[in-house]
Design an enzyme around this catalytic site. Structure first.
Site, short mmCIF file in Angstrom:
data_model
loop_
_atom_site.label_atom_id
_atom_site.label_comp_id
_atom_site.label_asym_id
_atom_site.label_seq_id
_atom_site.Cartn_x
_atom_site.Cartn_y
_atom_site.Cartn_z
N THR A 1 39.35 32.44 34.08
CA THR A 1 39.90 33.90 33.44
C THR A 1 41.74 33.63 34.63
O THR A 1 41.96 34.25 36.19
CB THR A 1 39.39 35.04 34.97
OG1 THR A 1 39.39 34.53 36.05
CG2 THR A 1 38.00 35.63 34.23
N VAL B 1 33.70 26.21 38.87
CA VAL B 1 32.70 26.68 39.13
C VAL B 1 31.49 26.90 38.64
O VAL B 1 29.99 26.50 38.82
CB VAL B 1 33.13 28.19 39.68
CG1 VAL B 1 31.87 29.20 40.01
CG2 VAL B 1 34.38 28.49 40.56
N PHE C 1 41.52 29.97 59.09
CA PHE C 1 42.97 30.28 58.43
C PHE C 1 43.44 30.72 59.12
O PHE C 1 44.13 31.18 58.68
CB PHE C 1 41.90 31.35 57.23
CG PHE C 1 41.57 30.85 56.19
CD1 PHE C 1 40.25 30.41 56.29
CD2 PHE C 1 42.37 30.42 54.52
CE1 PHE C 1 39.33 29.29 55.07
CE2 PHE C 1 41.52 30.24 53.96
CZ PHE C 1 40.09 29.20 53.70
N LYS D 1 35.64 17.08 26.67
CA LYS D 1 34.62 17.72 27.85
C LYS D 1 33.17 17.49 28.01
O LYS D 1 33.00 16.67 28.53
CB LYS D 1 35.36 18.86 29.10
CG LYS D 1 35.02 18.77 30.54
CD LYS D 1 35.49 20.50 30.28
CE LYS D 1 36.41 21.03 31.44
NZ LYS D 1 36.55 22.57 32.52
N LYS E 1 45.15 20.75 48.23
CA LYS E 1 44.38 20.44 50.12
C LYS E 1 43.30 19.52 49.79
O LYS E 1 43.50 18.38 48.24
CB LYS E 1 43.74 22.13 50.25
CG LYS E 1 42.78 21.85 49.01
CD LYS E 1 41.24 23.16 50.11
CE LYS E 1 40.08 22.91 48.96
NZ LYS E 1 38.61 24.24 49.24
N GLY F 1 51.30 26.28 57.86
CA GLY F 1 51.86 24.83 57.47
C GLY F 1 53.03 24.97 55.75
O GLY F 1 53.59 26.21 55.89
N CYS G 1 42.84 29.80 43.59
CA CYS G 1 43.05 31.35 43.49
C CYS G 1 43.23 32.14 43.65
O CYS G 1 43.53 32.65 43.86
CB CYS G 1 41.32 30.39 44.45
SG CYS G 1 39.67 29.42 43.56
N GLY H 1 48.52 26.77 48.14
CA GLY H 1 48.00 27.07 46.79
C GLY H 1 46.47 26.83 46.57
O GLY H 1 45.48 27.51 47.10
N ARG I 1 46.35 22.68 40.80
CA ARG I 1 47.08 23.37 40.08
C ARG I 1 47.82 24.35 41.40
O ARG I 1 46.93 24.52 42.39
CB ARG I 1 46.19 24.07 39.63
CG ARG I 1 45.88 22.86 37.88
CD ARG I 1 44.96 24.10 37.45
NE ARG I 1 43.36 24.02 38.44
CZ ARG I 1 42.48 25.05 38.14
NH1 ARG I 1 42.50 25.58 37.09
NH2 ARG I 1 40.78 25.04 38.84
C1 UGA Z 1 39.29 29.46 47.81
C2 UGA Z 1 37.57 30.30 48.99
O1 UGA Z 1 38.37 30.16 49.83
C3 UGA Z 1 36.77 30.65 48.71
O2 UGA Z 1 36.05 30.91 49.48
C4 UGA Z 1 37.44 30.16 47.25
O3 UGA Z 1 35.55 30.97 46.30
C5 UGA Z 1 37.68 30.30 46.12
O4 UGA Z 1 39.48 30.05 46.44
C6 UGA Z 1 37.94 30.16 44.81
O5 UGA Z 1 38.25 31.66 44.27
O6 UGA Z 1 36.95 29.82 43.66
P1 UGA Z 1 40.07 27.45 47.55
O7 UGA Z 1 41.18 28.04 47.00
O8 UGA Z 1 39.57 25.75 46.88
O9 UGA Z 1 39.01 28.55 48.01
O10 UGA Z 1 40.66 26.69 49.25
P2 UGA Z 1 40.97 27.14 50.16
O11 UGA Z 1 39.85 26.08 51.80
O12 UGA Z 1 40.62 28.34 51.08
O13 UGA Z 1 42.34 26.65 50.74
C7 UGA Z 1 42.89 27.62 50.10
C8 UGA Z 1 44.91 27.04 50.44
O14 UGA Z 1 45.08 28.21 51.60
C9 UGA Z 1 45.25 25.51 50.32
O15 UGA Z 1 46.35 25.13 49.75
C10 UGA Z 1 45.45 25.09 52.11
O16 UGA Z 1 45.75 24.52 52.19
C11 UGA Z 1 45.82 26.19 52.25
N1 UGA Z 1 45.56 27.42 54.08
C12 UGA Z 1 44.30 27.54 54.64
C13 UGA Z 1 46.16 27.10 54.86
O17 UGA Z 1 47.49 27.16 54.36
N2 UGA Z 1 46.11 27.24 55.71
C14 UGA Z 1 44.59 27.50 56.24
O18 UGA Z 1 44.20 27.98 57.50
C15 UGA Z 1 43.99 27.56 54.87
#
Ligand code: UGA
Length: 480
Positions: A85, A11, A265, A35, A336, A269, A276, A273, A343
């Site tokens: 956090t 971030v 979303f 770092k 992803k 699957g 977040c 993970g 993590r």
């Molecule tokens: C997520 C949120 O999408 C962001 O908006 C947020 O800012 C971020 O967390 C955060 O809190 O900082 P991120 O963790 O990068 O972002 O990933 P996502 O693209 O949201 O995917 C999260 C997980 O859900 C992945 O493991 C992905 O494979 C899974 N996923 C996503 C599914 O299994 N199915 C879906 O349809 C979409």
């Protein structure tokens, strides 16, 4: 404007780089010296598309520099706190890094500062920050505290920062609103030199939403929890599809055509993970609990997600029968695609379970190998997907990296011990691989008639529960 960003994790780095890109004068502070020296040499500690180039350009143009937290505190009129956090054992967010930074600001800064909480924090952290700054202030510091949650997705964080749907700020007076409007005006107007698109398409102006600090804090946790709930919902629908012979892709398409639901979303699957969703769902449950609200809906979201891996392994067992001595190829380790972050990646709990059952694992990931080695030292890491699949009894697709869509399937078949693909992300079309002689198993698209392999549905569930511990242990590398 002179802006400080504290914490050079996903971030913080994205925020610092993008604020510099839109014309601000940014100082990014980082307390981890290793770092910091990497960053000062313009080498990125994480893989994130476009980041390296933007940082390099901004540093050469002297709009971005890296240094200690103390130096950063001395720099900006606005200070964005972007420290980690991470979750505590009880699910609460660990705010010790945030508290330490607040204390340093209170002791070192003088004059006026806008302190912005950007890290994901529990509601009422802003109120605590205000109190803390006032208690420890020694130099007559005058300050405001604002919440400005981030909605960045790993793998597309630069694009998300520069072309957002919304910018949310939580403030309790006009001054911080005015400063934050000024900071974000180039993004609101979509008027900046876009480093992502060569000829930047016209993006619509994001909504600039001004709310109470506590509401802004809740918007972040509620958004992530809602998205996680959507994923668990479609995963349960996938289970049902398997039981009754329906196709979850068709069901999700039909549901998503309703604009009140939307198509995003709804990809089933092996579960969500990353650093977040799992921690934010947990933290939100705890926040609700402490406020006297029973959010058990979210406990179910977590449980469904934890069951995903057990169910996937059950599918594998249904195909290969005895797991001991089998060679299993795992394609994809990152949680992803387009990130090297492992993590809370489903791959980790999955691989640990395979090893526990006596299988050997050879894995390939285009970006996440080095980070995986720290958590999974006892598997073979390969240079490409074919090397991982050589002599294997099954290929498991765990992360939907684009390159797995377009493989030489005949070549793959010729090198495997058995032509079997289990697609944990539904990224392939069945015909594409079955026509080349593969047995193809995916999620929510194959009829499963219980009992299978002598296991009742309850036993499948019991085995999934046994995996939950390994799942919750799966994040040991902190990158924030
Ligand atoms: C997520 C949120 O999408 C962001 O908006 C947020 O800012 C971020 O967390 C955060 O809190 O900082 P991120 O963790 O990068 O972002 O990933 P996502 O693209 O949201 O995917 C999260 C997980 O859900 C992945 O493991 C992905 O494979 C899974 N996923 C996503 C599914 O299994 N199915 C879906 O349809 C979409």
């Amino acid at each position: 404007m002179r802006i400080s960003v504290i914490g050079a994790g996903y971030v913080g780095l994205t925020t610092a780089a993008c604020l510099a890109q839109i014309g601000h004068d940014v100082f990014c502070g980082e307390s981890d010296e290793k770092k910091l020296s990497t960053l000062q040499a313009c080498v990125m500690p994480i893989f994130e598309p476009h980041l390296q180039r933007i940082v390099k350009n901004a540093c050469s143009a002297e709009r971005l520099r890296f240094g200690s937290t103390e130096q950063a505190i001395g720099w900006g009129d606005a200070i964005f706190i972007c420290v980690g956090t991470p979750p505590l054992a009880n699910g609460d967010a660990d705010l010790s890094a945030l508290e330490a930074v607040a204390r340093m600001i209170a002791k070192q800064a003088s004059g006026y500062r806008l302190v912005v909480e950007k890290s994901t924090v529990p509601v009422q952290t802003g109120a605590q920050l205000r109190k803390h700054l006032s208690v420890h202030s020694t130099n007559g510091l005058k300050y405001d505290v604002a919440s400005n949650p981030e909605f960045l997705r790993e793998g597309s964080s630069i694009e998300d920062f520069l072309h957002p749907d919304r910018i949310v700020i939580g403030v309790d007076s006009p001054r911080p609103e005015k400063i934050l409007r000024e900071i974000y005006q180039p993004i609101v107007d979509q008027r900046f030199d876009c480093p992502v698109h060569t000829s930047c398409p016209r993006h619509s102006r994001p909504t600039f939403l001004v709310v109470e600090t506590a509401s802004a804090e809740l918007i972040k946790h509620a958004s992530n929890s809602f998205l996680a709930m959507k994923i668990s919902f479609i995963n349960m629908v996938a289970n049902l599809c398997e039981a009754v012979g329906a196709d979850v892709t068709e069901v999700a398409t039909g549901m998503g055509l309703d604009p009140r639901i939307g198509p995003a979303f709804l990809r089933p699957g092996i579960g969500f993970g990353g650093f977040c969703f799992p921690k934010d769902v947990q933290a939100f449950i705890r926040i609700a609990e402490k406020s006297g609200c029973d959010f058990s809906l979210l406990r179910e979201v977590e449980k469904i997600n934890q069951d995903r891996i057990g169910r996937f392994i059950e599918k594998l067992r249904g195909e290969v029968w005895v797991m001991r001595g089998k060679k299993i190829a795992v394609w994809g380790l990152a949680f992803k695609p387009n990130t090297d972050d492992v993590r809370f990646a489903p791959s980790i709990a999955l691989i640990r379970a395979l090893l526990d059952e006596g299988a050997t694992v050879s894995a390939y990931d285009p970006q996440a190998t080095e980070k995986s080695k720290l958590v999974l030292p006892n598997i073979s890491y390969c240079e490409n997907p074919y090397e991982a699949a050589e002599g294997s009894d099954a290929v498991l697709i765990v992360t939907e990296w684009e390159q797995f869509r377009d493989m030489d399937w005949r070549r793959l078949k010729s090198i495997m011990a058995r032509p079997l693909i289990l697609d944990g992300r539904n990224m392939l079309e069945s015909k594409q691989v079955t026509s080349c002689g593969f047995r193809y198993v995916s999620i929510g698209r194959d009829l499963v008639l219980p009992p299978q392999n002598g296991l009742s549905a309850n036993e499948v569930h019991y085995r999934s529960a046994a995996l939950q511990k390994s799942w919750s242990d799966s994040s040991v590398v902190s990158l924030d």
